[in-house]
Design a protein around this motif. Structure first.
Motif, PDB file in Angstrom:
ATOM      1  N   GLU A 124     -11.172  -9.836   4.696  1.00 32.89           N
ATOM      2  CA  GLU A 124     -11.870  -8.699   4.080  1.00 32.89           C
ATOM      3  C   GLU A 124     -11.108  -7.405   4.337  1.00 32.89           C
ATOM      4  O   GLU A 124     -11.015  -6.540   3.459  1.00 32.89           O
ATOM      5  CB  GLU A 124     -13.297  -8.609   4.607  1.00 32.89           C
ATOM      6  N   SER A 126      -7.906  -7.084   4.815  1.00 34.26           N
ATOM      7  CA  SER A 126      -6.718  -7.088   3.967  1.00 34.26           C
ATOM      8  C   SER A 126      -7.073  -6.719   2.524  1.00 34.26           C
ATOM      9  O   SER A 126      -6.371  -5.932   1.875  1.00 34.26           O
ATOM     10  CB  SER A 126      -6.081  -8.469   4.036  1.00 34.26           C
ATOM     11  N   GLN A 127      -8.180  -7.267   2.056  1.00 29.65           N
ATOM     12  CA  GLN A 127      -8.620  -6.972   0.687  1.00 29.65           C
ATOM     13  C   GLN A 127      -8.998  -5.498   0.554  1.00 29.65           C
ATOM     14  O   GLN A 127      -8.621  -4.836  -0.430  1.00 29.65           O
ATOM     15  CB  GLN A 127      -9.823  -7.860   0.333  1.00 29.65           C
ATOM     16  N   VAL A 128      -9.726  -4.962   1.531  1.00 26.95           N
ATOM     17  CA  VAL A 128     -10.126  -3.546   1.486  1.00 26.95           C
ATOM     18  C   VAL A 128      -8.889  -2.658   1.553  1.00 26.95           C
ATOM     19  O   VAL A 128      -8.806  -1.636   0.842  1.00 26.95           O
ATOM     20  CB  VAL A 128     -11.118  -3.230   2.628  1.00 26.95           C
ATOM     21  N   HIS A 130      -5.921  -3.351   0.515  1.00 26.76           N
ATOM     22  CA  HIS A 130      -5.242  -3.447  -0.781  1.00 26.76           C
ATOM     23  C   HIS A 130      -5.950  -2.559  -1.809  1.00 26.76           C
ATOM     24  O   HIS A 130      -5.302  -1.804  -2.559  1.00 26.76           O
ATOM     25  CB  HIS A 130      -5.192  -4.909  -1.233  1.00 26.76           C
ATOM     26  N   GLN A 131      -7.290  -2.632  -1.845  1.00 27.97           N
ATOM     27  CA  GLN A 131      -8.047  -1.803  -2.780  1.00 27.97           C
ATOM     28  C   GLN A 131      -7.889  -0.325  -2.438  1.00 27.97           C
ATOM     29  O   GLN A 131      -7.748   0.524  -3.318  1.00 27.97           O
ATOM     30  CB  GLN A 131      -9.535  -2.176  -2.750  1.00 27.97           C
ATOM     31  N   LEU A 132      -7.928  -0.024  -1.151  1.00 27.02           N
ATOM     32  CA  LEU A 132      -7.799   1.364  -0.710  1.00 27.02           C
ATOM     33  C   LEU A 132      -6.425   1.917  -1.082  1.00 27.02           C
ATOM     34  O   LEU A 132      -6.309   3.068  -1.539  1.00 27.02           O
ATOM     35  CB  LEU A 132      -8.024   1.441   0.806  1.00 27.02           C
ATOM     36  N   ARG A 133      -5.376   1.125  -0.925  1.00 28.11           N
ATOM     37  CA  ARG A 133      -4.032   1.568  -1.307  1.00 28.11           C
ATOM     38  C   ARG A 133      -3.975   1.879  -2.805  1.00 28.11           C
ATOM     39  O   ARG A 133      -3.389   2.889  -3.205  1.00 28.11           O
ATOM     40  CB  ARG A 133      -2.998   0.488  -0.994  1.00 28.11           C
ATOM     41  N   ALA A 134      -4.597   0.982  -3.557  1.00 26.81           N
ATOM     42  CA  ALA A 134      -4.572   1.202  -5.003  1.00 26.81           C
ATOM     43  C   ALA A 134      -5.311   2.486  -5.357  1.00 26.81           C
ATOM     44  O   ALA A 134      -4.818   3.306  -6.160  1.00 26.81           O
ATOM     45  CB  ALA A 134      -5.186   0.014  -5.722  1.00 26.81           C
ATOM     46  N   GLU A 135      -6.462   2.724  -4.755  1.00 22.43           N
ATOM     47  CA  GLU A 135      -7.241   3.923  -5.056  1.00 22.43           C
ATOM     48  C   GLU A 135      -6.528   5.182  -4.553  1.00 22.43           C
ATOM     49  O   GLU A 135      -6.448   6.195  -5.252  1.00 22.43           O
ATOM     50  CB  GLU A 135      -8.635   3.825  -4.427  1.00 22.43           C
ATOM     51  N   ASP A 163       3.410   4.559  -2.112  1.00 30.81           N
ATOM     52  CA  ASP A 163       3.395   3.438  -1.170  1.00 30.81           C
ATOM     53  C   ASP A 163       4.153   3.786   0.107  1.00 30.81           C
ATOM     54  O   ASP A 163       3.727   3.438   1.209  1.00 30.81           O
ATOM     55  CB  ASP A 163       4.001   2.182  -1.815  1.00 30.81           C
TER      56      ASP A 163
END
Length: 177
Positions: A124, A126-128, A130-135, A163
């Motif tokens: 979770e 790692s997923q958060v 990844h989403q946070l980086r995208a946002e 990045d």
């Protein structure tokens, strides 16, 4: 000297024939008693003596048998107590073993649950991230575009810059710690 006369009254026999008849009758009675009555008395006495002796022997035998039964009962009771003690000790040992097995099982289950929870949290996280980086990348590109005055959203170079900036931010707390 004056002769002593015994006055036996009617007991003094008047004739010699009375003395002879009395002696003969005494002999007959003595013979009947000696041959008929005395053996019956002796037989009865012997039977009663044997009965009493047999009763005493039976009582002694019964008493000995009771003592033997008591000794056997006492031995069986001691054996039963020893067996009960052994069974209690076996039950205690089994309870201790079972408790240890249950404790080990619980610890293994606990470790498995903690490991699964850590893996899930890591996934979770790692997923958060990844989403946070995208946002954050999207917001940074918009902000940079507003500052510069042009749109940077389609530019691949802008994304690499964002990045790189996020990676620098992530490495700063690790260096400060």
């Amino acid at each position: 000297m004056v002769p002593l006369e015994l006055n036996l009254g009617p007991l003094v026999p008047e004739h010699l024939s009375e003395i002879i008849a009395g002696a003969v009758l005494f002999g007959i009675i003595w013979w009947v008693v000696a041959t008929r009555v005395v053996p019956v008395f002796e037989e009865t006495y012997a039977a009663r003596t044997a009965e009493i002796t047999g009763g005493i022997e039976k009582a002694e035998a019964a008493q000995k048998e009771a003592a033997d039964a008591l000794a056997e009962y006492t031995a069986q009771l001691a054996t039963a107590k020893a067996e009960a003690g052994r069974i209690r000790e076996d039950a205690r040992a089994q309870a201790v073993t079972l408790a240890a097995e249950i404790r080990e099982q619980a610890q293994a289950d606990s470790a498995r649950i903690v490991a699964a929870a850590k893996a899930q949290i890591e996934a979770e996280r790692s997923q958060v991230m990844h989403q946070l980086r995208a946002e954050v990348g999207g917001l940074a590109t918009q902000l940079a575009g507003r500052i510069v005055g042009e749109s940077l959203e389609d530019d691949e170079r802008a994304r690499r810059s964002v990045d790189r900036f996020i990676a620098e931010l992530e490495s700063e707390p690790a260096e400060q710690a």
